[in-house]
Design an enzyme around this catalytic site. Structure first.
Site, PDB file in Angstrom:
ATOM      1  N   GLU A   1     -19.052 -38.941  -0.782  1.00  0.00           N
ATOM      2  CA  GLU A   1     -18.810 -37.800   0.044  1.00  0.00           C
ATOM      3  C   GLU A   1     -19.335 -36.648  -0.684  1.00  0.00           C
ATOM      4  OE1 GLU A   1     -14.399 -37.841   0.003  1.00  0.00           O
ATOM      5  OE2 GLU A   1     -14.351 -38.401  -2.063  1.00  0.00           O
TER       6      GLU A   1
ATOM      7  N   ASN B   1     -16.325 -36.883   6.518  1.00  0.00           N
ATOM      8  CA  ASN B   1     -15.870 -35.606   6.643  1.00  0.00           C
ATOM      9  C   ASN B   1     -16.042 -34.861   5.628  1.00  0.00           C
ATOM     10  OD1 ASN B   1     -14.582 -37.415   8.284  1.00  0.00           O
ATOM     11  ND2 ASN B   1     -12.460 -36.804   7.936  1.00  0.00           N
ATOM     12  N   ASP B   2     -16.013 -35.027   4.466  1.00  0.00           N
ATOM     13  CA  ASP B   2     -16.439 -34.368   3.358  1.00  0.00           C
ATOM     14  C   ASP B   2     -17.734 -34.251   3.114  1.00  0.00           C
ATOM     15  OD1 ASP B   2     -14.099 -33.205   2.476  1.00  0.00           O
ATOM     16  OD2 ASP B   2     -13.463 -34.906   1.042  1.00  0.00           O
TER      17      ASP B   2
ATOM     18  N   CYS C   1     -16.192 -45.080   6.152  1.00  0.00           N
ATOM     19  CA  CYS C   1     -14.741 -44.793   6.349  1.00  0.00           C
ATOM     20  C   CYS C   1     -14.146 -43.393   6.880  1.00  0.00           C
ATOM     21  CB  CYS C   1     -13.550 -45.094   5.162  1.00  0.00           C
ATOM     22  SG  CYS C   1     -14.130 -44.165   3.914  1.00  0.00           S
TER      23      CYS C   1
ATOM     24  N   ARG D   1      -7.677 -46.797  -2.661  1.00  0.00           N
ATOM     25  CA  ARG D   1      -8.270 -45.709  -3.132  1.00  0.00           C
ATOM     26  C   ARG D   1      -7.690 -45.144  -4.060  1.00  0.00           C
ATOM     27  NH1 ARG D   1     -10.209 -41.044   0.628  1.00  0.00           N
ATOM     28  NH2 ARG D   1      -7.860 -40.491   0.597  1.00  0.00           N
TER      29      ARG D   1
ATOM     30  N   ARG E   1     -14.864 -27.178   8.317  1.00  0.00           N
ATOM     31  CA  ARG E   1     -14.473 -27.477   9.795  1.00  0.00           C
ATOM     32  C   ARG E   1     -13.244 -26.941  10.058  1.00  0.00           C
ATOM     33  NH1 ARG E   1     -12.977 -33.374  10.729  1.00  0.00           N
ATOM     34  NH2 ARG E   1     -11.485 -33.643   8.918  1.00  0.00           N
TER      35      ARG E   1
ATOM     36  N   ARG F   1      -5.257 -45.242   1.665  1.00  0.00           N
ATOM     37  CA  ARG F   1      -5.042 -44.127   0.903  1.00  0.00           C
ATOM     38  C   ARG F   1      -3.728 -44.115   0.059  1.00  0.00           C
ATOM     39  NH1 ARG F   1      -6.071 -42.393   6.195  1.00  0.00           N
ATOM     40  NH2 ARG F   1      -8.446 -41.702   6.666  1.00  0.00           N
TER      41      ARG F   1
END
Lengths: 594, 89
Positions: A440, A463-464, A511, A343, A474, A306
C-alpha cells in the site's frame, strides 16, 4: 421557511459512499435528534401525579427499546457491542436519574421533558468538563438516554417512530437506530456522516437495508415526505427525481432483484474465466458476526480480517490476549476449511489511536507496523493470540503499512520469539503460518522482488496505494477528482508487484475498494492478480464478470489501461465492454450517474 | 466504615463500560458505597454518578464502604480496579 427552499430542488443528487447495496425508492423521513430545548411548562398541582406517570411510561418504553436493541446487537454483533446498551439500560433507573427527575417534577411543578433535560444536562456538564476527550465523548451516552426518553414523552407512543415504508435521512444513525427502524419496515437510509466500516454500516448490510453514508448534505437537501431514491450500489441519493429518472430506477430496482436471485445460483459455480483460469474470491471482514455472509456470497475464506474493530469496539482500549485468542479461534473455526487472513492491528492514519496521540500528518506518520514494532505490548499479545488460534485451522498473517524490508525482518524476529515462548509453554499452534505484507506504499511495489524473497504472499491495498502514488487525499473535496484508482501509475505498481511475486512463486491478493469496481476487475485479472478480496456482498457481481471473460482479454485491457491518458475515455470504454460481455452488471458501476 | 485508595489503571479511564462493571459489582453487596475524587463524592451504586467522576488513567480515588459486608465488597471492588476492568493498561 427552510423547508420550502429545500423541496424546490428537483432531482438533486447527493454523492456518498454506498455501504449496503440495493435500490430503495420511497418517501423520506427526516430523522433528527431531539433538540435539547424542551420548553419549561408549569404543570397544575392536580396534574403532577399524571406527569410523573407519563415519565414512568416513557422510561418503560425506553427500557423496551433497549431490551430489543440489546437482543439484536448480541445476535448480530456479539456480546461486546451490547454492553454499551446494557449500561444505558442501567441509567434509566439510576439513582442519579429516575428519583431526581421525579423530585424535580414534584418540587418545581414542571413538565417531565424539561425535568429530564435539566437533570441530565447537569450530569453531562460535569463530564464535559473532563480533560480527557474520550471521557467527554462518553457524555453522549447520557444524551442518548435523554433523547430516548424525551422522544417517548413527545410522541406519546411507539419508539424511535419513523414512518413505515419510508427512507430515513439522518445526520448520523447508530446501529441501535437501524435495528429499531428495520423492525418498522424502513426501505433504506442515507446519512450525512459515517464510514463503511462503522457499526451502523455493518448492521445495515446484515439486515439487508440499502444504505449510504458520508453524503455531507443529505439532511439539508431533503424534507420529510420528499420522494427519494437511495442507490446503495453507487452511493447516491436522488431527491424528487423527475419521471424519467424515477422510471429508470424502478427498472434498476427490478434488475437488481433479479440479479440477486441469479446470484444464488452463481454461489456454487466456480470463480473461473472462460479460458479456465481460477480467481480466488475472498471476503474482507471485521466482525465474526458477518461470517454467514461468506457462504451466502460464495467467498472462499477471509482475505482480510481487520482486527481494529476488536480493539476500538465501544472504546475499549484493548482486549486481552485471551479474549483475542478466543475471538480468533471462533473465526477460524467458522471459516475452516478455508483460510483466514488476520491483519495485524492497523492503527494511525485515519483510525483513532487509543493512546490519544495526535499528529499533523497522520497518513505519513506513526501508523500500522511502525506502531506495532514500537509497542511490543500491543504486538506480542496479538501474535500469541493468532498463533494459539491457528491450531483450529488454516491461518495467515498480514502486516499493514510496511515500507522497508527491515520492518519485515524485525517483525520476523518477534514472530520467532513468540513461537519459542508458546513452544516452551506447551501451547499447540501452526508453526508454518504464511506471513504476508500489505502493498500500500509505493516503496514496497518498487522493491517487490526484494520483499517477495522474504514473505509468503502480497496483499495490495489500493486505497492507500492510490493516495500515496498520486499524492492526493481522497477525503479532500478540492482534490478528490484527481483520486483515480485506475490511474496508469497505480496499475503499473500493481503489475510490478504481480510480476515479482510470480517470479518467486508467491500469490497476490487485492483487498482494496478497487476490487469492487467492476470496470477494474478484467484489468486486474490481466495484470496477474490471483485473488480478489472484498466485502462479501460485492462478490457475486465480481464473479459474474470473471465468468464472462477470458484472461487473455484481460491482458489486452490491462495493456490499454496502462497507456491510457484519459480516465474518462477509459471508463466509458470499460462500461461498454462490460455491457457487451457481462450482461447485467453495468449499473453496478461506481461513479456519478450520467 | 472502611476506606481505601485505588488508582485507575486502564488506559481509557472510567468510561461507560468500566462504570457499569463498578455498579454491578457494588450492587451485589448490602453495604453503601461511595467514591471520592478531588473532594467530590458520588454514590458508587449509580452508573451516572461514576461516569461523572470522569476519572482518567492515573486518577486516585477513595473507595468508601459502610455496612455489614463492607470487607467483602472492598475486596471485590479492588480486584476489578487492579485488573483494569479487563482492558489494556
Amino acid at each position: 421557511m427552510m423547508d420550502s427552499q429545500k423541496t424546490s430542488e428537483e432531482g438533486t443528487v447527493s454523492k456518498g459512499i454506498g455501504v449496503s447495496p440495493g435500490i430503495a425508492i420511497g418517501p423520506a423521513y427526516l430523522y433528527a435528534r431531539v433538540s435539547f430545548d424542551v420548553e419549561a411548562q408549569a404543570v397544575d398541582p392536580e396534574k403532577i401525579e399524571h406527569e410523573k406517570q407519563r415519565f414512568e411510561d416513557a422510561v418503560r418504553k425506553a427500557e423496551r427499546d433497549l431490551h430489543k436493541i440489546i437482543a439484536v446487537t448480541r445476535e448480530k454483533l456479539g456480546e461486546d457491542s451490547a454492553t454499551i446498551f446494557e449500561a444505558q439500560l442501567m441509567m434509566l433507573r439510576d439513582q442519579a436519574m429516575y428519583p431526581e427527575v421525579i423530585a424535580f417534577i414534584e418540587s418545581k411543578g414542571i413538565n417531565a421533558g424539561y425535568a429530564v433535560q435539566s437533570v441530565m444536562s447537569k450530569h453531562r456538564q460535569v463530564m464535559e468538563a473532563s480533560d480527557s476527550e474520550y471521557l467527554r465523548e462518553r457524555s453522549n451516552d447520557l444524551l442518548d438516554i435523554q433523547d430516548r426518553i424525551i422522544r417517548h414523552l413527545r410522541r406519546g407512543r411507539i419508539l424511535s417512530a419513523v414512518d413505515e415504508n419510508s427512507i430515513v435521512i439522518a445526520e448520523n444513525l447508530t446501529a441501535a437506530d437501524i435495528i429499531l427502524f428495520s423492525r418498522r419496515g424502513i426501505l433504506g437510509c442515507a446519512m450525512d456522516f459515517g464510514g463503511p466500516t462503522s457499526h451502523v454500516s455493518i448492521m445495515a448490510r446484515a439486515l439487508g437495508v440499502p444504505a449510504i453514508v458520508s453524503t455531507h448534505n443529505a439532511t439539508s437537501k431533503v424534507s420529510t415526505g420528499d420522494l427519494v431514491v437511495v442507490d446503495g450500489i453507487r452511493g447516491e441519493l436522488i431527491v424528487n427525481p423527475d419521471e424519467d429518472t424515477l422510471a429508470a430506477y424502478r427498472v434498476k430496482q427490478e434488475r437488481y432483484a433479479r440479479l440477486q436471485q441469479q446470484d444464488r445460483q452463481l454461489m456454487d459455480l466456480p470463480s473461473e474465466t472462460l479460458d479456465g483460469h481460477s480467481i480466488e474470491l475472498q471476503a474482507n471482514l471485521e466482525l465474526r458476526e458477518e461470517i454467514p455472509l461468506l457462504e451466502e456470497n460464495g467467498a472462499k475464506g477471509i482475505g482480510l480480517f481487520r482486527t481494529e474493530m476488536l480493539l476500538l469496539m465501544e472504546g475499549r482500549a484493548l482486549v486481552t490476549e485471551e479474549e483475542q485468542a478466543l475471538e480468533y479461534s471462533k473465526v477460524i473455526d467458522a471459516v475452516t476449511p478455508h483460510t483466514t487472513t488476520f491483519r495485524v492491528l492497523d492503527l494511525g492514519g485515519d483510525k483513532l489511536l487509543p493512546m490519544g496521540h495526535r499528529e499533523h500528518n497522520p497518513f505519513l506518520g506513526w501508523r500500522g507496523i511502525r506502531i506495532m514494532l514500537d509497542k511490543p505490548e500491543l504486538l506480542v499479545p496479538q501474535l500469541k493470540a493468532i498463533l494459539r488460534a491457528s491450531a483450529k485451522g488454516p491461518t495467515r498473517i498480514l502486516l499493514p503499512m510496511v515500507t522497508q524490508i527491515s520492518e519485515v525482518r524485525r517483525f520476523k524476529e518477534v514472530w520467532a520469539d513468540t513461537m519459542d515462548t508458546l513452544t516452551r509453554e506447551g501451547v499447540p499452534f501452526d508453526s508454518d503460518i504464511p506471513v504476508g505484507v500489505m502493498v500500500e506504499v509505493p516503496s514496497v511495489a518498487l522493491q517487490a522482488r526484494l520483499f517477495a524473497e522474504e514473505v509468503d504472499f502480497f496483499s495490495i491495498g489500493t486505497n492507500d496505494l492510490t493516495q500515496y502514488v498520486l499524492a492526493v487525499d481522497r477525503g479532500n473535496d478540492m482534490v478528490a477528482e484527481i483520486y483515480d484508482e485506475l490511474h496508469p501509475a497505480v496499475l503499473q505498481l500493481i503489475r510490478m508487484t504481480c510480476d515479482a511475486a510470480h517470479a518467486v512463486g508467491i500469490p497476490v491478493s487485492l483487498c482494496g475498494e478497487l476490487a469492487t469496481n467492476l470496470r477494474a476487475v478484467p484489468v486486474l485479472l490481466g495484470l496477474g492478480v490471483d485473488t480478489l478480496s472484498a466485502s462479501p456482498v460485492y462478490l457475486p457481481a465480481i464473479k459474474r464478470v470473471i465468468r464472462a471473460m477470458k484472461r487473455t482479454e484481460g491482458e489486452g485491457l490491462a495493456e490499454r489501461a496502462l497507456v491510457s491518458s484519459d480516465p474518462e475515455e477509459f471508463r466509458g470504454f470499460m462500461d461498454r465492454w462490460l455491457e457487451e460481455h457481462a450482461c447485467g452488471v453495468s449499473f453496478f458501476l461506481e461513479g456519478p450517474a450520467d | 466504615m472502611i476506606e481505601k485508595e485505588v488508582t485507575v489503571t486502564n488506559r481509557a479511564g472510567l468510561h461507560t463500560r468500566p462504570a457499569s462493571m463498578i455498579v454491578r459489582t457494588a450492587s451485589q453487596f448490602q453495604s453503601e458505597f461511595f467514591i471520592q475524587k478531588d473532594g467530590y463524592e458520588i454514590n458508587g451504586k449509580s452508573i451516572i454518578g461514576v461516569m461523572t467522576l470522569a476519572a482518567e488513567q492515573g486518577a486516585t480515588l477513595t473507595l468508601v464502604f459502610e455496612g455489614s459486608d463492607e470487607q467483602e465488597a472492598l475486596v471485590a471492588m479492588e480486584a476489578i480496579f487492579e485488573d483494569g476492568f479487563g482492558e489494556v493498561k
